[in-house]
Design a protein around this motif. Structure first.
Motif, PDB file in Angstrom:
ATOM      1  N   LEU A 148       4.306  -0.127  13.732  1.00  0.00           N
ATOM      2  CA  LEU A 148       4.369   0.129  12.299  1.00  0.00           C
ATOM      3  C   LEU A 148       3.465  -0.820  11.528  1.00  0.00           C
ATOM      4  N   GLY A 149       3.509  -2.092  11.890  1.00  0.00           N
ATOM      5  CA  GLY A 149       2.679  -3.056  11.187  1.00  0.00           C
ATOM      6  C   GLY A 149       1.197  -2.801  11.383  1.00  0.00           C
ATOM      7  N   LEU A 150       0.775  -2.529  12.617  1.00  0.00           N
ATOM      8  CA  LEU A 150      -0.645  -2.326  12.907  1.00  0.00           C
ATOM      9  C   LEU A 150      -1.148  -0.996  12.355  1.00  0.00           C
ATOM     10  N   ALA A 151      -0.316   0.058  12.450  1.00  0.00           N
ATOM     11  CA  ALA A 151      -0.753   1.386  12.006  1.00  0.00           C
ATOM     12  C   ALA A 151      -0.847   1.494  10.493  1.00  0.00           C
ATOM     13  N   THR A 152      -0.093   0.695   9.769  1.00  0.00           N
ATOM     14  CA  THR A 152      -0.098   0.789   8.300  1.00  0.00           C
ATOM     15  C   THR A 152      -0.978  -0.261   7.633  1.00  0.00           C
ATOM     16  N   GLY A 153      -1.741  -1.007   8.428  1.00  0.00           N
ATOM     17  CA  GLY A 153      -2.700  -1.936   7.846  1.00  0.00           C
ATOM     18  C   GLY A 153      -2.151  -3.292   7.484  1.00  0.00           C
ATOM     19  N   VAL A 154      -0.971  -3.644   7.968  1.00  0.00           N
ATOM     20  CA  VAL A 154      -0.441  -4.981   7.703  1.00  0.00           C
ATOM     21  C   VAL A 154      -1.314  -6.030   8.389  1.00  0.00           C
ATOM     22  N   GLY A 155      -1.926  -5.626   9.528  1.00  0.00           N
ATOM     23  CA  GLY A 155      -2.835  -6.527  10.231  1.00  0.00           C
ATOM     24  C   GLY A 155      -2.158  -7.246  11.380  1.00  0.00           C
ATOM     25  N   PHE A 156      -2.973  -7.807  12.274  1.00  0.00           N
ATOM     26  CA  PHE A 156      -2.435  -8.485  13.454  1.00  0.00           C
ATOM     27  C   PHE A 156      -1.598  -9.703  13.063  1.00  0.00           C
ATOM     28  N   ILE A 163      10.060   5.009  14.122  1.00  0.00           N
ATOM     29  CA  ILE A 163      11.495   5.172  14.359  1.00  0.00           C
ATOM     30  C   ILE A 163      11.750   6.163  15.487  1.00  0.00           C
ATOM     31  N   MET A 164      11.023   7.286  15.466  1.00  0.00           N
ATOM     32  CA  MET A 164      11.192   8.268  16.535  1.00  0.00           C
ATOM     33  C   MET A 164      10.753   7.689  17.882  1.00  0.00           C
ATOM     34  N   GLY A 165       9.718   6.862  17.842  1.00  0.00           N
ATOM     35  CA  GLY A 165       9.281   6.210  19.071  1.00  0.00           C
ATOM     36  C   GLY A 165      10.343   5.282  19.632  1.00  0.00           C
ATOM     37  N   VAL A 166      10.984   4.511  18.752  1.00  0.00           N
ATOM     38  CA  VAL A 166      12.068   3.624  19.183  1.00  0.00           C
ATOM     39  C   VAL A 166      13.210   4.446  19.796  1.00  0.00           C
ATOM     40  N   VAL A 167      13.576   5.536  19.118  1.00  0.00           N
ATOM     41  CA  VAL A 167      14.642   6.399  19.624  1.00  0.00           C
ATOM     42  C   VAL A 167      14.275   6.980  20.989  1.00  0.00           C
ATOM     43  N   ALA A 168      13.029   7.461  21.126  1.00  0.00           N
ATOM     44  CA  ALA A 168      12.595   8.045  22.401  1.00  0.00           C
ATOM     45  C   ALA A 168      12.593   7.012  23.526  1.00  0.00           C
ATOM     46  N   ILE A 214       4.818   6.684   5.210  1.00  0.00           N
ATOM     47  CA  ILE A 214       6.033   7.401   5.608  1.00  0.00           C
ATOM     48  C   ILE A 214       5.852   8.013   6.987  1.00  0.00           C
ATOM     49  N   LEU A 215       4.679   8.632   7.237  1.00  0.00           N
ATOM     50  CA  LEU A 215       4.425   9.252   8.536  1.00  0.00           C
ATOM     51  C   LEU A 215       4.492   8.222   9.662  1.00  0.00           C
TER      52      LEU A 215
END
Length: 462
Positions: free
Chosen positions: A35-43, A10-15, A3-4
Motif C-alpha cells: 500500500l505504501g509503495l503503490a500509493t507513492g508514500v515512498g520507500f 486488503i484483498m491481498g492480505v485476506v488471500a 482507494i483501488l
C-alpha cells in the motif's frame, strides 16, 4: 487510485491468510508495504510509517495486553475459572443456567482466551444440556458461544476490546463504562432469542449432534482444532485444578480491582474530579499491573514458585504473536494515514448529511463484518478494521466510542468454517458441522445484529 490500491492491499492480505495459509503478521506487513509503495508514500516513508505506527500502538496497549495475558494465565493455572464453572453448575437452576453461563462468560471470563474458555466450559454444556430439556444442548452451546465473543469484543480486558480501544485512541475507562453494559446485555438478549428459535423444528438432533465425538473429550481434554482453518484467535493453555485454590471471590480480585480502579478514574473525570493522584490511580496500565501483582502473589501461595513460573511462561509465550498482530494493525493504520485515504474515507463517512451518525456507525460495522467473514478471526478483523478507520476519526462528527463499539459489533458477525475456533467448538461440544453452524454461527450473527442498534443509540446520545 488510492482507494483501488487499498482494496488490493486488503484483498491481498485476506488471500494470503485464507488461500496461502500465511500468518497474519506476515500478511499484514506485506499489505502495508504494498500500500505504501503503490500509493507513492515512498520507500523511506513506508518503512517509517510501519515502524512509527507499531511503536505508537505499543505505547498505547502493549503493557495492557501483556498484563492482561499474564493475569489470565495465572488465574487459569490456579483453577479459578474452573471453580467459577462449578459454581454455576451447582448453585444455578437449570432454566437459568444458560443465562448465568452467558453472563459469566461475557463479564468475568474475557480475562482468559477464547479457546481456553471453551475447553473449561464445554463439559458444563455437555453435562447440563440434557438436564435443561430436549433442546438443552444447543441452547447451552449457543449461550456459551455468544457469551465468549460478546465479552471478547466488548468487555475489558478482552483482547479485541483492548486492541480496538488502543488503536482508535479511546480511553479505556470510557470503553469500560459502555462495554460492561453492552457485552452482557447483548449476550443475554441473544440467548433469549436463540431459545425462542429452538422452540420450533429448527434443531434436528440426528443431523446436528455428534455426541460420539465429544465422548472422547469427556474429561475436558483439549482439541487441536482439526479441520479447515486460517487463523486462530487465541493460544490454548493446560487446565489445572489445584486443591489449594483460594475462595472464588479472592481469585477474582485481580480482575475486579483493576476494573474498579479504571472505572473509578473514568467516573471521577466524568464528574470533573481531576488531580494527579486520581489520574495515577485510574491509569489503566497501573490498574492492570496491580491486578497482575495480586494474581502473582496468589499464584505463589497456591502453586509455589515453579508452578507460578510455568504459568507466567505460558502467558509470555501467548503474548508474543498477540502483540505483533496488534502492533502491525497500528502500522497498517499509519500507512493508510500517509496515503491520504483518511480524507477520502472521511468524505464517505459524512456523505449523507441527513443521518451521518447512523451511516458512519453502519459503515464501520460493515467494514469489520466483511473482514471477519473473509479472514475468519475476530481479533484480526477487529485490529484490521480499527487500523483502517482510526485515521478518519478526527474528521467525522461521531463519538469515537460509538465507532469503536461498531467495529467490535461487526467483528463478531457470523463466525463460521474458516475459523479454527469453529472446529474446536464443534469437537468439544459434540456437534456436527451443520449443528455448529446452527449454534455458533447463528448466535454470533444474532449478537452482532442485536448490538448494532444499541451502538447506534450510544452514537446518538454520546
Amino acid at each position: 487510485m488510492v482507494i483501488l490500491h487499498t482494496v488490493i492491499a486488503i484483498m491481498g492480505v485476506v488471500a494470503l491468510i485464507i488461500k496461502g495459509k500465511v500468518d497474519p503478521v506476515i500478511s499484514l506487513i506485506i499489505g502495508s508495504l504494498y500500500l505504501g509503495l503503490a500509493t507513492g508514500v515512498g520507500f523511506t516513508g513506508t518503512i517509517g510509517a510501519i515502524t512509527t505506527g507499531f511503536g505508537e500502538i505499543m505505547a498505547e496497549v502493549g503493557l495492557l495486553i501483556g498484563f492482561g495475558v499474564l493475569i489470565g494465565s495465572l488465574l487459569h493455572a490456579m483453577g479459578a475459572f474452573q471453580k467459577m464453572v462449578e459454581l454455576l453448575v451447582n448453585d444455578v437452576g437449570g432454566r437459568r443456567l444458560p443465562y448465568a453461563l452467558t453472563a459469566a462468560m461475557s463479564t468475568i471470563f474475557p480475562s482468559i482466551y477464547v479457546d481456553v474458555q471453551v475447553v473449561l466450559a464445554s463439559p458444563v454444556v455437555r453435562s447440563a444440556g440434557p438436564l435443561i430439556g430436549r433442546r438443552g444442548l444447543p441452547l447451552m452451546a449457543g449461550a456459551l458461544g455468544t457469551g465468549i465473543f460478546a465479552g471478547y469484543v466488548f468487555v475489558v480486558p478482552g483482547l479485541a476490546a483492548v486492541s480496538i480501544a488502543g488503536l482508535m485512541g479511546i480511553p479505556l475507562g470510557t470503553w469500560i463504562l459502555y462495554g460492561i453494559v453492552l457485552g452482557p446485555l447483548t449476550a443475554i438478549a441473544t440467548t433469549l432469542i436463540f431459545r425462542q428459535l429452538l422452540r420450533g423444528r429448527y434443531w434436528k438432533p440426528a443431523a446436528d449432534e455428534e455426541l460420539a465425538d465429544s465422548a472422547e473429550l469427556a474429561d475436558g481434554a483439549e482439541a487441536d482444532g482439526a479441520g479447515p482453518s486460517t487463523t486462530t484467535d487465541e493460544t490454548d493453555a493446560p487446565a489445572t485444578d489445584h486443591p489449594r485454590t483460594p475462595p472464588l471471590l479472592v481469585c477474582l480480585l485481580p480482575i475486579l480491582v483493576p476494573l474498579v480502579m479504571i472505572g473509578g478514574g473514568a467516573f471521577a473525570e466524568l464528574f470533573g474530579v481531576t488531580s494527579d493522584a486520581v489520574a495515577f490511580i485510574g491509569d489503566a496500565n497501573l490498574a492492570l499491573f496491580v491486578g497482575l501483582l495480586g494474581a502473582y502473589l496468589l499464584a505463589r501461595r497456591t502453586l509455589g514458585s515453579e508452578g507460578t513460573n510455568n504459568a507466567l511462561g505460558t502467558g509470555f509465550h501467548t503474548t508474543g504473536e498477540i502483540l505483533l498482530i496488534t502492533g502491525i494493525g497500528g502500522s497498517l493504520g499509519a500507512v493508510i494515514a500517509e496515503t491520504g485515504l483518511d480524507e477520502i474515507l472521511a468524505g464517505l463517512f459524512s456523505a449523507d448529511a441527513g443521518a451521518p451518525i447512523v451511516l458512519s456507525i453502519l459503515l464501520a460495522w460493515v467494514i469489520a463484518a466483511v473482514l471477519h467473514l473473509a479472514i475468519g478471526s475476530v481479533s484480526v478483523a477487529s485490529i484490521a478494521a480499527a487500523g483502517i478507520i482510526a485515521p478518519v476519526l478526527g474528521s467525522i462528527d461521531v463519538a469515537p466510542i460509538a465507532i469503536g463499539l461498531a467495529v467490535a459489533s461487526g467483528a463478531m458477525f457470523a463466525l463460521q468454517v474458516n475459523s479454527n475456533f469453529f472446529w474446536m467448538f464443534k469437537s468439544l461440544i459434540g456437534l456436527s458441522t451443520q449443528g455448529t453452524l446452527k449454534t455458533l454461527t447463528i448466535v454470533t450473527s444474532i449478537a452482532s445484529l442485536i448490538s448494532l442498534p444499541l451502538v447506534m443509540v450510544i452514537g446518538l446520545l454520546a
